[in-house]
Design a protein around this motif. Sequence first.
Motif, PDB file in Angstrom:
ATOM      1  N   MET A   1       0.823  -1.201   0.000  1.00 46.87           N
ATOM      2  CA  MET A   1       0.000   0.000   0.000  1.00 46.87           C
ATOM      3  C   MET A   1       0.861   1.255   0.000  1.00 46.87           C
ATOM      4  O   MET A   1       0.414   2.320  -0.384  1.00 46.87           O
ATOM      5  CB  MET A   1      -0.925  -0.011   1.213  1.00 46.87           C
ATOM      6  N   PHE A   2       2.098   1.137   0.458  1.00 48.64           N
ATOM      7  CA  PHE A   2       3.015   2.266   0.439  1.00 48.64           C
ATOM      8  C   PHE A   2       3.700   2.319  -0.921  1.00 48.64           C
ATOM      9  O   PHE A   2       4.355   1.370  -1.333  1.00 48.64           O
ATOM     10  CB  PHE A   2       4.050   2.130   1.558  1.00 48.64           C
ATOM     11  N   ALA A   3       3.524   3.430  -1.625  1.00 46.96           N
ATOM     12  CA  ALA A   3       4.035   3.559  -2.986  1.00 46.96           C
ATOM     13  C   ALA A   3       5.544   3.375  -3.045  1.00 46.96           C
ATOM     14  O   ALA A   3       6.271   3.831  -2.161  1.00 46.96           O
ATOM     15  CB  ALA A   3       3.644   4.919  -3.556  1.00 46.96           C
ATOM     16  N   LYS A   4       6.008   2.719  -4.105  1.00 45.74           N
ATOM     17  CA  LYS A   4       7.439   2.564  -4.358  1.00 45.74           C
ATOM     18  C   LYS A   4       7.919   3.597  -5.382  1.00 45.74           C
ATOM     19  O   LYS A   4       9.104   3.918  -5.441  1.00 45.74           O
ATOM     20  CB  LYS A   4       7.729   1.154  -4.886  1.00 45.74           C
ATOM     21  N   ASP A 255      10.548   4.059   9.208  1.00 48.69           N
ATOM     22  CA  ASP A 255       9.899   3.340  10.304  1.00 48.69           C
ATOM     23  C   ASP A 255       8.972   4.243  11.104  1.00 48.69           C
ATOM     24  O   ASP A 255       7.963   3.783  11.654  1.00 48.69           O
ATOM     25  CB  ASP A 255      10.959   2.743  11.238  1.00 48.69           C
ATOM     26  N   VAL A 256       9.298   5.533  11.165  1.00 47.93           N
ATOM     27  CA  VAL A 256       8.455   6.452  11.923  1.00 47.93           C
ATOM     28  C   VAL A 256       7.041   6.494  11.349  1.00 47.93           C
ATOM     29  O   VAL A 256       6.078   6.801  12.060  1.00 47.93           O
ATOM     30  CB  VAL A 256       9.083   7.871  11.927  1.00 47.93           C
ATOM     31  N   ILE A 257       6.904   6.130  10.074  1.00 44.69           N
ATOM     32  CA  ILE A 257       5.586   6.071   9.440  1.00 44.69           C
ATOM     33  C   ILE A 257       5.031   4.649   9.484  1.00 44.69           C
ATOM     34  O   ILE A 257       3.913   4.412   9.963  1.00 44.69           O
ATOM     35  CB  ILE A 257       5.663   6.548   7.973  1.00 44.69           C
ATOM     36  N   ILE A 264      -2.335  -2.752  14.691  1.00 47.08           N
ATOM     37  CA  ILE A 264      -3.436  -3.429  13.991  1.00 47.08           C
ATOM     38  C   ILE A 264      -2.951  -4.805  13.556  1.00 47.08           C
ATOM     39  O   ILE A 264      -1.968  -4.917  12.820  1.00 47.08           O
ATOM     40  CB  ILE A 264      -3.881  -2.623  12.759  1.00 47.08           C
ATOM     41  N   PRO A 265      -3.589  -5.865  14.003  1.00 45.61           N
ATOM     42  CA  PRO A 265      -3.130  -7.218  13.650  1.00 45.61           C
ATOM     43  C   PRO A 265      -3.089  -7.429  12.141  1.00 45.61           C
ATOM     44  O   PRO A 265      -4.025  -7.043  11.430  1.00 45.61           O
ATOM     45  CB  PRO A 265      -4.186  -8.131  14.296  1.00 45.61           C
ATOM     46  N   ARG A 266      -2.019  -8.005  11.645  1.00 41.48           N
ATOM     47  CA  ARG A 266      -1.911  -8.255  10.210  1.00 41.48           C
ATOM     48  C   ARG A 266      -2.934  -9.288   9.751  1.00 41.48           C
ATOM     49  O   ARG A 266      -3.245  -9.381   8.559  1.00 41.48           O
ATOM     50  CB  ARG A 266      -0.491  -8.726   9.863  1.00 41.48           C
ATOM     51  N   GLU A 267      -3.449 -10.064  10.689  1.00 46.12           N
ATOM     52  CA  GLU A 267      -4.477 -11.037  10.331  1.00 46.12           C
ATOM     53  C   GLU A 267      -5.756 -10.336   9.889  1.00 46.12           C
ATOM     54  O   GLU A 267      -6.540 -10.879   9.106  1.00 46.12           O
ATOM     55  CB  GLU A 267      -4.780 -11.961  11.521  1.00 46.12           C
ATOM     56  N   ASP A 268      -5.965  -9.122  10.399  1.00 48.46           N
ATOM     57  CA  ASP A 268      -7.123  -8.328   9.978  1.00 48.46           C
ATOM     58  C   ASP A 268      -6.707  -7.548   8.733  1.00 48.46           C
ATOM     59  O   ASP A 268      -6.435  -6.344   8.771  1.00 48.46           O
ATOM     60  CB  ASP A 268      -7.546  -7.373  11.098  1.00 48.46           C
ATOM     61  N   VAL A 269      -6.659  -8.282   7.611  1.00 50.95           N
ATOM     62  CA  VAL A 269      -6.062  -7.755   6.384  1.00 50.95           C
ATOM     63  C   VAL A 269      -6.724  -6.463   5.930  1.00 50.95           C
ATOM     64  O   VAL A 269      -6.050  -5.473   5.619  1.00 50.95           O
ATOM     65  CB  VAL A 269      -6.138  -8.807   5.254  1.00 50.95           C
ATOM     66  N   HIS A 270      -8.047  -6.444   5.896  1.00 47.59           N
ATOM     67  CA  HIS A 270      -8.748  -5.272   5.374  1.00 47.59           C
ATOM     68  C   HIS A 270      -8.502  -4.050   6.241  1.00 47.59           C
ATOM     69  O   HIS A 270      -8.219  -2.951   5.727  1.00 47.59           O
ATOM     70  CB  HIS A 270     -10.249  -5.558   5.277  1.00 47.59           C
ATOM     71  N   ALA A 275      -5.900   1.167   6.937  1.00 53.09           N
ATOM     72  CA  ALA A 275      -5.096   2.080   7.754  1.00 53.09           C
ATOM     73  C   ALA A 275      -3.809   2.468   7.029  1.00 53.09           C
ATOM     74  O   ALA A 275      -3.384   3.633   7.067  1.00 53.09           O
ATOM     75  CB  ALA A 275      -4.775   1.434   9.096  1.00 53.09           C
ATOM     76  N   ASP A 276      -3.180   1.502   6.351  1.00 51.30           N
ATOM     77  CA  ASP A 276      -1.954   1.792   5.618  1.00 51.30           C
ATOM     78  C   ASP A 276      -2.209   2.765   4.470  1.00 51.30           C
ATOM     79  O   ASP A 276      -1.405   3.666   4.217  1.00 51.30           O
ATOM     80  CB  ASP A 276      -1.333   0.499   5.079  1.00 51.30           C
ATOM     81  N   PHE A 277      -3.339   2.578   3.785  1.00 46.40           N
ATOM     82  CA  PHE A 277      -3.667   3.491   2.695  1.00 46.40           C
ATOM     83  C   PHE A 277      -3.883   4.908   3.209  1.00 46.40           C
ATOM     84  O   PHE A 277      -3.365   5.876   2.649  1.00 46.40           O
ATOM     85  CB  PHE A 277      -4.914   3.022   1.943  1.00 46.40           C
TER      86      PHE A 277
END
Length: 309
Positions: A1-4, A255-257, A264-270, A275-277
Amino acid sequence: MFAKNMIIYRVNRDVDFNADKLEQQLEEFKLTPCGSQDKQKFGWVSALPKGEMFTHLSGGHILLRSCKQEKLLPAACINKLVKEKVDYMEAQEGRPLRKAEKDDIRDDIVMDKLPTAFIKETFTNVFIFPTDGLIVVDTSTHKKAEDTLALLRKSMGSLPCIPLIPQIAVETTLTEWVKTGDVPSGYEIGNAADMKSILDDGGTVKLKNNELTSDAVHQHIEENKMVIALELSWQDRISFVLKENMQLSRVNFGDVITDQNEDIPREDVHARMDADFALAAGEMLALIKSLIDVLGGLPLLIKSHPNSP
């Protein structure tokens, strides 16, 4: 979700990026998987992996995702099969085959191999900032960015936008930063840069792991070389390479971002992707606005006619 990568466009007239309407428009151009005789397919897929919506809205920002499916037919393998068939046919008929006949053989072999070819999928994220009239395509090439925007334009009926280019040439500003070492507050120069001579036969220089304030680098500038790409970091939050065409490559969120959503648990993918978006979009927009400011602002837009494509 974080642009490259970030290839940035600005909308040059008012466009209604209504998420509900956009959802319906994208539905008409969704990806249909490659059939047995298809070489490639291109269309929209769910904005979030394993999601159901073609649009994802958060904080007023919109995320879209395109996908290109391509059948992999290695040229070397096809050429080998064509040569074998051509050699056989020429031996049977006792004459060299004409170009048109060889082309027909190639076409037949490709069509025969398509149903069993492996499929490669390439996804491209599109970040839309409606309030600010900005669009960011996460890809490393302008060709892929333009292909995705063409699909969006086709889906919406029209999309008047142009590449985001500052009023002052980017290479002029970057060269001045390296020459003086005086960079705007919040920015730091990294240790990599590309330089190109303003003279036709002056050549180019790629610098890696170099102290860019050194006398050697300044000598390149004295020899009429301009900085056309420069590694930078912004507020210790995002590092990137800024190119003369305003493209950002090798974008890396610090990392600060990225640590902000670790609760937020990674198991809760959506939930995690949502949140990442939201986090990534906010940081990207802040960076773009800052870059516009330190690079001298944008030229005034000439508003296009409402019926322009």
